[in-house]
Write a protein that holds these residues in place. Structure first.
Motif, PDB file in Angstrom:
ATOM      1  N   UNK A  89      26.027  40.551 -33.286  1.00  0.00           N
ATOM      2  CA  UNK A  89      25.088  41.613 -33.634  1.00  0.00           C
ATOM      3  C   UNK A  89      23.949  41.032 -34.477  1.00  0.00           C
ATOM      4  N   UNK A  90      22.706  41.174 -34.040  1.00  0.00           N
ATOM      5  CA  UNK A  90      21.585  40.623 -34.808  1.00  0.00           C
ATOM      6  C   UNK A  90      21.436  41.324 -36.152  1.00  0.00           C
ATOM      7  N   UNK A  91      20.860  40.608 -37.107  1.00  0.00           N
ATOM      8  CA  UNK A  91      20.605  41.213 -38.407  1.00  0.00           C
ATOM      9  C   UNK A  91      19.510  42.265 -38.284  1.00  0.00           C
ATOM     10  N   UNK A  92      19.579  43.302 -39.114  1.00  0.00           N
ATOM     11  CA  UNK A  92      18.538  44.333 -39.038  1.00  0.00           C
ATOM     12  C   UNK A  92      17.233  43.843 -39.629  1.00  0.00           C
ATOM     13  N   UNK A  93      16.171  44.518 -39.283  1.00  0.00           N
ATOM     14  CA  UNK A  93      14.894  44.362 -39.961  1.00  0.00           C
ATOM     15  C   UNK A  93      14.825  45.414 -41.063  1.00  0.00           C
ATOM     16  N   UNK A  94      13.840  45.264 -41.962  1.00  0.00           N
ATOM     17  CA  UNK A  94      13.741  46.186 -43.085  1.00  0.00           C
ATOM     18  C   UNK A  94      12.302  46.689 -43.234  1.00  0.00           C
ATOM     19  N   UNK A  95      12.197  47.953 -43.554  1.00  0.00           N
ATOM     20  CA  UNK A  95      10.918  48.584 -43.889  1.00  0.00           C
ATOM     21  C   UNK A  95      10.984  49.039 -45.337  1.00  0.00           C
ATOM     22  N   UNK A  96       9.981  48.682 -46.128  1.00  0.00           N
ATOM     23  CA  UNK A  96       9.886  49.158 -47.497  1.00  0.00           C
ATOM     24  C   UNK A  96       9.021  50.411 -47.520  1.00  0.00           C
ATOM     25  N   UNK A  97       9.574  51.501 -47.997  1.00  0.00           N
ATOM     26  CA  UNK A  97       8.866  52.775 -47.986  1.00  0.00           C
ATOM     27  C   UNK A  97       7.964  52.911 -49.213  1.00  0.00           C
ATOM     28  N   UNK A  98       7.180  53.961 -49.226  1.00  0.00           N
ATOM     29  CA  UNK A  98       6.300  54.228 -50.364  1.00  0.00           C
ATOM     30  C   UNK A  98       7.092  54.466 -51.639  1.00  0.00           C
ATOM     31  N   UNK A  99       8.366  54.855 -51.496  1.00  0.00           N
ATOM     32  CA  UNK A  99       9.236  55.074 -52.652  1.00  0.00           C
ATOM     33  C   UNK A  99       9.981  53.796 -53.045  1.00  0.00           C
ATOM     34  N   UNK A 100       9.611  52.676 -52.419  1.00  0.00           N
ATOM     35  CA  UNK A 100      10.219  51.367 -52.682  1.00  0.00           C
ATOM     36  C   UNK A 100      11.698  51.314 -52.291  1.00  0.00           C
ATOM     37  N   UNK A 101      12.039  52.059 -51.241  1.00  0.00           N
ATOM     38  CA  UNK A 101      13.377  51.959 -50.681  1.00  0.00           C
ATOM     39  C   UNK A 101      13.307  51.032 -49.471  1.00  0.00           C
ATOM     40  N   UNK A 102      14.322  50.219 -49.288  1.00  0.00           N
ATOM     41  CA  UNK A 102      14.339  49.228 -48.214  1.00  0.00           C
ATOM     42  C   UNK A 102      15.263  49.731 -47.102  1.00  0.00           C
ATOM     43  N   UNK A 103      14.662  50.141 -45.992  1.00  0.00           N
ATOM     44  CA  UNK A 103      15.377  50.819 -44.915  1.00  0.00           C
ATOM     45  C   UNK A 103      15.673  49.843 -43.786  1.00  0.00           C
ATOM     46  N   UNK A 104      16.953  49.654 -43.514  1.00  0.00           N
ATOM     47  CA  UNK A 104      17.397  48.764 -42.440  1.00  0.00           C
ATOM     48  C   UNK A 104      17.252  49.473 -41.098  1.00  0.00           C
ATOM     49  N   UNK A 120      27.083  58.362 -42.686  1.00  0.00           N
ATOM     50  CA  UNK A 120      27.331  57.530 -41.511  1.00  0.00           C
ATOM     51  C   UNK A 120      26.267  56.430 -41.480  1.00  0.00           C
ATOM     52  N   UNK A 121      26.319  55.582 -40.458  1.00  0.00           N
ATOM     53  CA  UNK A 121      25.320  54.514 -40.374  1.00  0.00           C
ATOM     54  C   UNK A 121      24.898  54.308 -38.935  1.00  0.00           C
ATOM     55  N   UNK A 122      23.993  53.364 -38.734  1.00  0.00           N
ATOM     56  CA  UNK A 122      23.400  53.161 -37.408  1.00  0.00           C
ATOM     57  C   UNK A 122      24.272  52.325 -36.485  1.00  0.00           C
ATOM     58  N   UNK A 123      25.503  51.991 -36.906  1.00  0.00           N
ATOM     59  CA  UNK A 123      26.402  51.212 -36.073  1.00  0.00           C
ATOM     60  C   UNK A 123      27.436  52.087 -35.375  1.00  0.00           C
ATOM     61  N   UNK A 124      27.269  53.393 -35.405  1.00  0.00           N
ATOM     62  CA  UNK A 124      28.226  54.301 -34.798  1.00  0.00           C
ATOM     63  C   UNK A 124      28.151  54.317 -33.283  1.00  0.00           C
ATOM     64  N   UNK A 125      29.151  54.956 -32.688  1.00  0.00           N
ATOM     65  CA  UNK A 125      29.279  54.986 -31.220  1.00  0.00           C
ATOM     66  C   UNK A 125      28.046  55.560 -30.549  1.00  0.00           C
TER      67      UNK A 125
END
Length: 256
Positions: free
Chosen positions: A1-16, A39-44
């Motif tokens: 499984x490849x590593x996720x990319x990340x987006x930094x939001x205006x609230x300085x949260x790092x979203x995978x 839950x997370x983005x690895x679900x069925x």
């Protein structure tokens, strides 16, 4: 499984996130999956839809809200508004053109908030056991006086058959969500909407889907009830219903 990319939001949260770009220009709407509470983005469902989108050559995006999965932050610090901001950021920054939102459980509520905010970017919405306003109508409304008193002091723990450890519900989660409710005022959804709901769902009962169907204002809204399906909605037959709903919406979308 490849590593996720990340987006930094205006609230300085790092979203995978994981993203499949469109395979060709002008292919029509992309698909965004929005997961449920804790839950997370690895679900069925998320992985199934990613495989389907790849086979279709269609753009696809899945991500973790802050405090979920591989994104930054603590789950206990989060609230509906935070997770809505995360979703809005990844959709507006990472995607172009119209998108079909596929929201599972809490993700259904988040999808409705996104659609209400940027309706011109939404080509359609699929709700899977969508749970709008659940913090108020399911949690708070069912709390005993003792639980309400405990929550006032900070937090309360709830058991769930879908988790090995109790869900810890914070005072902020309940109170912040009251500014995000979608079933108390008119809810315009000017695009095709497909709601999928299991009759054996004990976390989000069919009455919620019926209430949402009656409340939402949409020119093309269908509700499909699946006898015996539970909240996971992840059997092969249920997964096929999700992609059938997507294909139905895509058939109505220009340039699909």
């Amino acid at each position: 499984m490849p590593n996720p990319m990340f987006l930094t939001t205006a609230q300085n949260r790092h979203i995978a996130y994981h993203q499949i770009p469109p395979s060709r220009d002008g292919q029509g709407p992309g698909v965004v999956f929005l997961g449920g509470f804790k839950s997370d983005m690895e679900g069925t469902k998320a992985l199934y839809l990613e495989d389907w989108a790849r086979a279709q050559g269609r753009a696809f995006l899945r991500f973790d809200y802050s405090g979920h999965g591989q994104s930054s932050g603590r789950f206990l610090d989060g609230a509906i508004g935070d997770w809505f901001e995360d979703a809005l950021a990844v959709i507006t920054v990472l995607t172009t053109g119209p998108q079909i939102l596929v929201g599972s459980s809490m993700g259904g509520w988040i999808s409705l908030l996104v659609a209400r905010t940027i309706p011109d970017r939404i080509a359609g919405l699929v709700g899977i056991a969508a749970a709008p306003d659940f913090t108020e109508d399911s949690m708070w409304a069912s709390f005993t006086d003792a639980q309400k008193a405990e929550l006032t002091a900070g937090q309360v723990a709830l058991s769930s058959e879908y988790a090995t450890e109790p869900y810890v519900i914070t005072k902020r989660l309940i109170e912040e969500a009251r500014a995000r409710l979608v079933l108390r005022a008119p809810l315009a959804l000017p695009f095709p909407v497909r709601l999928l709901q299991g009759t054996a769902d004990t976390d989000v009962p069919p009455a919620v889907a019926l209430r949402l169907m009656e409340h939402a204002q949409s020119p093309d809204l269908h509700l499909t009830l699946v006898k015996g399906a539970d909240h996971r909605f992840s059997t092969p037959a249920c997964l096929e219903l999700i992609t059938t709903a997507l294909l139905d919406i895509l058939a109505k979308a220009p340039g699909a």
